[in-house]
Motif scaffolding. Sequence first.
Motif, short mmCIF file in Angstrom:
data_model
loop_
_atom_site.label_atom_id
_atom_site.label_comp_id
_atom_site.label_asym_id
_atom_site.label_seq_id
_atom_site.Cartn_x
_atom_site.Cartn_y
_atom_site.Cartn_z
N SER A 184 0.82 -1.21 0.00
CA SER A 184 0.00 0.00 0.00
C SER A 184 0.85 1.26 0.00
O SER A 184 1.89 1.34 0.67
N MET A 201 -2.75 5.32 -6.37
CA MET A 201 -4.06 4.67 -6.33
C MET A 201 -3.98 3.20 -6.75
O MET A 201 -4.70 2.36 -6.22
N LEU A 202 -3.09 2.90 -7.69
CA LEU A 202 -2.94 1.51 -8.14
C LEU A 202 -2.43 0.62 -7.01
O LEU A 202 -2.87 -0.52 -6.87
N SER A 238 -2.86 1.12 -3.77
CA SER A 238 -3.95 0.98 -2.79
C SER A 238 -4.96 -0.06 -3.26
O SER A 238 -5.43 -0.89 -2.49
N GLU A 239 -5.27 -0.01 -4.57
CA GLU A 239 -6.21 -0.99 -5.15
C GLU A 239 -5.62 -2.40 -5.09
O GLU A 239 -6.32 -3.36 -4.76
N LYS A 286 -7.21 -5.67 -3.15
CA LYS A 286 -7.47 -6.92 -3.88
C LYS A 286 -6.71 -8.08 -3.26
O LYS A 286 -7.25 -9.19 -3.09
#
Length: 337
Positions: A48, A53-54, A56-57, A61
Amino acid sequence: MLFIFNSNKMFFLFILFFSTLISISSNSWFGCWIGLEINLLSFIPLISNSNNMLSSEASLKYFLIQSIASINFLFSILLKMIFLKNFDFNNIISIMINSSLLMKMGSVPFHFWFPNIMEGMSWFNNFILMTWQKITPMILLSYYFNKNFIIIIIMLNSIIGAIGGLNQTSLRKLMTFSSINNLSWMLMSIMISENLWIFYLFIYTFIISMMCFFFHMLNLFYINQLFFFNMNYILKIFFFMNFLSLGGLPPFIGFFPKWIVINFLLMNNYFFLTFILIMMSLILLFFYIRITYSSFMFNYMKLKWMNFFFKNNFLYLINFLSFFSLMGMIISTLIFM
């Protein structure tokens, strides 16, 4: 230094390391599950990044998928304890335990999360996910595996890993499908012998570490970037040796553990499985050689003025090790002959 960390990330790396030791040294399934959970919770902070943003995503997941796999694993070991003396359920329970561990390591047919998460992470986190994060599930799998089920999974991993990488433009996704293909060889090696698996994992980690470091140094994420940069041809040759070694092309060192696995399979009459593994490795080599050939042959006039000059001595050491891996394979071939 290869990668720079703050003290928090070093702490989580330390926990990640010890969570694996907890799992593989535990004498109960429940202890193994606890180690897997600590491993999950220590890897999430490494992925993280509030500025990306990638990332965090990817961390969200990863948490969801690994939590599902952990729940399935816990449910399976509870069923095993309940139906301990009922042999009718042994096959079903072994398949359930195997499936949850295969999901943990990103194996086919539970691999759909793997490329998406790899795409959202840095090269160092990709390196951990492709190597260290496979150790615990694979060792736990070796304790209690369903042989017929795992052989089917090995063939599927080999096929999907080879075909999935054909139309990729992202280097991270390419490395993902390469990892899935190599997972089939690792699963086969751990079914043969744990010593062979350790040897295969060591060689695979050695090659992947050099490639991830190089991609990190040059900030490379897509295949067309390999065609653009203009650098010393000796360095370039040494770097692309790693691609060929990863595909298992003789006489590179990556072929050596595959050679041992092939010998064992042929001695035990697994001819069809050997055929599948070799043919899929040829497909891998096809797109590795295509990338290597294009990188050397494409000529961009607009980039003639741009050159890369490296002052990092560690990069030269890495490239020397690439050359050493070639020499090591030749020497080992002569010894075994």
